[in-house]
Design a protein around this motif. Structure first.
Motif, PDB file in Angstrom:
ATOM      1  N   ASP A  12       0.797  -1.228   0.000  1.00  0.00           N
ATOM      2  CA  ASP A  12       0.000   0.000   0.000  1.00  0.00           C
ATOM      3  C   ASP A  12       0.835   1.287   0.000  1.00  0.00           C
ATOM      4  OD1 ASP A  12      -2.468   1.304  -0.030  1.00  0.00           O
ATOM      5  OD2 ASP A  12      -2.533   1.492   2.152  1.00  0.00           O
ATOM      6  N   LYS A  15       3.453   1.143  -5.104  1.00  0.00           N
ATOM      7  CA  LYS A  15       4.328   0.454  -6.073  1.00  0.00           C
ATOM      8  C   LYS A  15       3.622   0.220  -7.411  1.00  0.00           C
ATOM      9  CE  LYS A  15       4.845  -3.089  -3.386  1.00  0.00           C
ATOM     10  NZ  LYS A  15       3.910  -2.604  -2.334  1.00  0.00           N
ATOM     11  N   SER A  16       2.400  -0.298  -7.357  1.00  0.00           N
ATOM     12  CA  SER A  16       1.694  -0.593  -8.611  1.00  0.00           C
ATOM     13  C   SER A  16       1.352   0.700  -9.345  1.00  0.00           C
ATOM     14  CB  SER A  16       0.420  -1.391  -8.333  1.00  0.00           C
ATOM     15  OG  SER A  16       0.755  -2.592  -7.693  1.00  0.00           O
ATOM     16  N   ARG A  41      -4.291  -8.653  -6.723  1.00  0.00           N
ATOM     17  CA  ARG A  41      -5.570  -8.744  -6.002  1.00  0.00           C
ATOM     18  C   ARG A  41      -6.768  -8.677  -6.940  1.00  0.00           C
ATOM     19  NH1 ARG A  41      -2.757  -5.154  -3.595  1.00  0.00           N
ATOM     20  NH2 ARG A  41      -3.919  -3.572  -4.720  1.00  0.00           N
ATOM     21  N   ILE A 112       7.135  -6.136  -2.507  1.00  0.00           N
ATOM     22  CA  ILE A 112       7.484  -6.008  -1.090  1.00  0.00           C
ATOM     23  C   ILE A 112       8.700  -6.915  -0.836  1.00  0.00           C
ATOM     24  CG2 ILE A 112       5.188  -5.374  -0.291  1.00  0.00           C
ATOM     25  CD1 ILE A 112       4.621  -8.229   0.455  1.00  0.00           C
ATOM     26  N   PHE A 121      10.985 -12.636   1.016  1.00  0.00           N
ATOM     27  CA  PHE A 121      10.484 -13.553  -0.008  1.00  0.00           C
ATOM     28  C   PHE A 121      11.690 -13.988  -0.847  1.00  0.00           C
ATOM     29  CE2 PHE A 121       6.579 -11.243   0.888  1.00  0.00           C
ATOM     30  CZ  PHE A 121       5.591 -12.206   0.750  1.00  0.00           C
ATOM     31  N   ARG A 154       0.119  -9.513   9.017  1.00  0.00           N
ATOM     32  CA  ARG A 154      -1.077 -10.234   8.539  1.00  0.00           C
ATOM     33  C   ARG A 154      -2.079 -10.229   9.678  1.00  0.00           C
ATOM     34  NH1 ARG A 154      -0.060 -15.935   5.988  1.00  0.00           N
ATOM     35  NH2 ARG A 154       0.617 -14.651   4.227  1.00  0.00           N
ATOM     36  N   GLN A 166       3.419 -18.548   3.511  1.00  0.00           N
ATOM     37  CA  GLN A 166       4.062 -17.268   3.186  1.00  0.00           C
ATOM     38  C   GLN A 166       3.191 -16.459   2.213  1.00  0.00           C
ATOM     39  OE1 GLN A 166       7.836 -17.070   0.862  1.00  0.00           O
ATOM     40  NE2 GLN A 166       8.545 -15.668   2.451  1.00  0.00           N
ATOM     41  N   VAL A 167       2.575 -17.150   1.270  1.00  0.00           N
ATOM     42  CA  VAL A 167       1.775 -16.429   0.266  1.00  0.00           C
ATOM     43  C   VAL A 167       0.281 -16.587   0.543  1.00  0.00           C
ATOM     44  CG1 VAL A 167       1.203 -16.229  -2.181  1.00  0.00           C
ATOM     45  CG2 VAL A 167       3.568 -16.705  -1.488  1.00  0.00           C
ATOM     46  N   VAL A 168      -0.371 -15.482   0.856  1.00  0.00           N
ATOM     47  CA  VAL A 168      -1.835 -15.413   0.921  1.00  0.00           C
ATOM     48  C   VAL A 168      -2.215 -14.046   0.341  1.00  0.00           C
ATOM     49  CG1 VAL A 168      -3.899 -15.377   2.370  1.00  0.00           C
ATOM     50  CG2 VAL A 168      -1.988 -16.846   2.992  1.00  0.00           C
ATOM     51  N   TYR A 181      -4.233  -7.415   5.881  1.00  0.00           N
ATOM     52  CA  TYR A 181      -2.885  -6.940   6.201  1.00  0.00           C
ATOM     53  C   TYR A 181      -2.959  -5.542   6.775  1.00  0.00           C
ATOM     54  CZ  TYR A 181      -1.191 -10.950   3.590  1.00  0.00           C
ATOM     55  OH  TYR A 181      -0.944 -12.235   3.176  1.00  0.00           O
TER      56      TYR A 181
HETATM   57  C1  LIG Z   1       2.974  -9.435   3.787  1.00  0.00           C
HETATM   58  C2  LIG Z   1       2.481 -10.457   2.825  1.00  0.00           C
HETATM   59  C3  LIG Z   1       1.757 -10.086   1.715  1.00  0.00           C
HETATM   60  N1  LIG Z   1       1.304 -11.019   0.861  1.00  0.00           N
HETATM   61  C4  LIG Z   1       0.522 -10.604  -0.322  1.00  0.00           C
HETATM   62  C5  LIG Z   1      -0.676  -9.734  -0.043  1.00  0.00           C
HETATM   63  C6  LIG Z   1      -0.863  -8.999  -1.361  1.00  0.00           C
HETATM   64  O1  LIG Z   1      -1.658  -9.829  -2.212  1.00  0.00           O
HETATM   65  C7  LIG Z   1       0.566  -8.905  -1.908  1.00  0.00           C
HETATM   66  C8  LIG Z   1       1.170  -7.530  -1.756  1.00  0.00           C
HETATM   67  O2  LIG Z   1       0.502  -6.652  -2.626  1.00  0.00           O
HETATM   68  P1  LIG Z   1       0.693  -5.043  -2.584  1.00  0.00           P
HETATM   69  O3  LIG Z   1       0.376  -4.651  -3.996  1.00  0.00           O
HETATM   70  O4  LIG Z   1       2.111  -4.749  -2.213  1.00  0.00           O
HETATM   71  O5  LIG Z   1      -0.272  -4.511  -1.586  1.00  0.00           O
HETATM   72  O6  LIG Z   1       1.339  -9.840  -1.155  1.00  0.00           O
HETATM   73  C9  LIG Z   1       1.586 -12.358   1.056  1.00  0.00           C
HETATM   74  O7  LIG Z   1       1.204 -13.206   0.248  1.00  0.00           O
HETATM   75  N2  LIG Z   1       2.290 -12.733   2.162  1.00  0.00           N
HETATM   76  C10 LIG Z   1       2.739 -11.843   3.056  1.00  0.00           C
HETATM   77  O8  LIG Z   1       3.376 -12.249   4.060  1.00  0.00           O
END
Ligand SMILES: Cc1cn([C@H]2C[C@H](O)[C@@H](COP(=O)(O)O)O2)c(=O)[nH]c1=O
Ligand SMILES: Nc1ncnc2c1ncn2[C@@H]1O[C@H](COP(=O)(O)OP(=O)(O)O)[C@@H](O)[C@H]1O
Length: 213
Positions: A12, A15-16, A41, A112, A121, A154, A166-168, A181
């Motif tokens: 937020d 970046k996009s 998203r 990020i 990541f 999160r 890690q990815v959600v 988040y």
């Molecule tokens: C911290 C964190 C984030 N994510 C995901 C959540 C969003 O879908 C993206 C980040 O998108 P943005 O354009 O930078 O807002 O990353 C995740 O999968 N895991 C995490 O720990």
């Protein structure tokens, strides 16, 4: 000389939006770019900004090979815009670096660096290792306390969770019972003190905090 640039910041922070602006400015000067994203998203094959702009993008998948894909393009490519680059694999980041070095294509990657547990990541780690430049976005997102937000928490119902994949995919504004988040400064990330927790604690202490919901 072509460059691999990693534009990084918390969720937020714009970046996009910057990715779309950068594409617009380069395209306006006649340069040909390809836009990539992964798990935006807004859905597959999309690059979307919270400011409301959204464009079609090529979806990056586990088997995407940037080198093969870009060198097979019938027309010359000047630059790549790569959003949600934290979700790319280290091998894909290496393909991007090779494209910069061997074909003089600029690569602008956006993402990020760290997850909700403050761990890098794998794709972002490789970008930090290989990029010509890492640019931290100038627009600061803020913690509820007013400090610069540096970490991504999160949450479920506004409370921090520290277990999970890690990815959600998710957003900073999430409904109840849904994974969301919140960006926080390090101090409040370490203390797991989100807006909801801070508000409750302040009310209990008799000093209600006037924080936006
Ligand atoms: C911290 C964190 C984030 N994510 C995901 C959540 C969003 O879908 C993206 C980040 O998108 P943005 O354009 O930078 O807002 O990353 C995740 O999968 N895991 C995490 O720990
Ligand atoms: N209604 C709004 N008015 C002005 N700026 C906004 C508005 N909504 C969002 N923004 C800006 O958009 C930024 C988020 O942009 P976005 O590109 O979606 O972020 P990121 O890709 O880093 O997650 C916010 O930090 C804020 O500066």
């Amino acid at each position: 000389m072509a460059e691999l640039v990693f534009f990084s910041g918390t969720m937020d922070c714009g970046k996009s939006t910057l990715a779309l602006q950068l594409d617009h400015n380069h395209a306006a000067r006649g340069r040909r770019g390809l836009i990539f994203s992964r798990d935006d998203r807004a859905g597959s094959d999309r690059l979307s900004s919270r400011l409301g702009l959204e464009v079609v993008a090529r979806e990056v998948r586990d088997d995407t090979d940037f080198w093969a894909l870009v060198t097979a393009e019938p027309d010359p490519v000047d630059y790549l815009v790569c959003d949600e680059a934290q979700f790319y694999s280290p091998a894909q980041v290496e393909q991007l670096a090779r494209l910069v070095d061997e074909t003089e294509i600029d690569v602008f990657a956006f993402g990020i660096t760290a997850d909700f547990r403050t761990r890098l990541f794998p794709g972002s780690a490789r970008l930090v290792e290989l990029a010509d430049r890492v640019e931290v976005l100038q627009v600061e997102s803020l913690c509820w306390c007013g400090r610069r937000a540096t970490h991504n928490a999160r949450t479920v119902d506004g409370r921090m969770v520290v277990e999970g994949d890690q990815v959600v995919v998710g957003d900073v504004r999430a409904g109840s019972g849904v994974i969301g988040y919140e960006v926080l400064c390090r101090r409040h990330h370490m203390r797991r003190m989100t807006t909801v927790v801070a508000r409750k604690q302040a009310a209990e202490d008799g000093f209600p905090l006037d924080l936006p919901r």
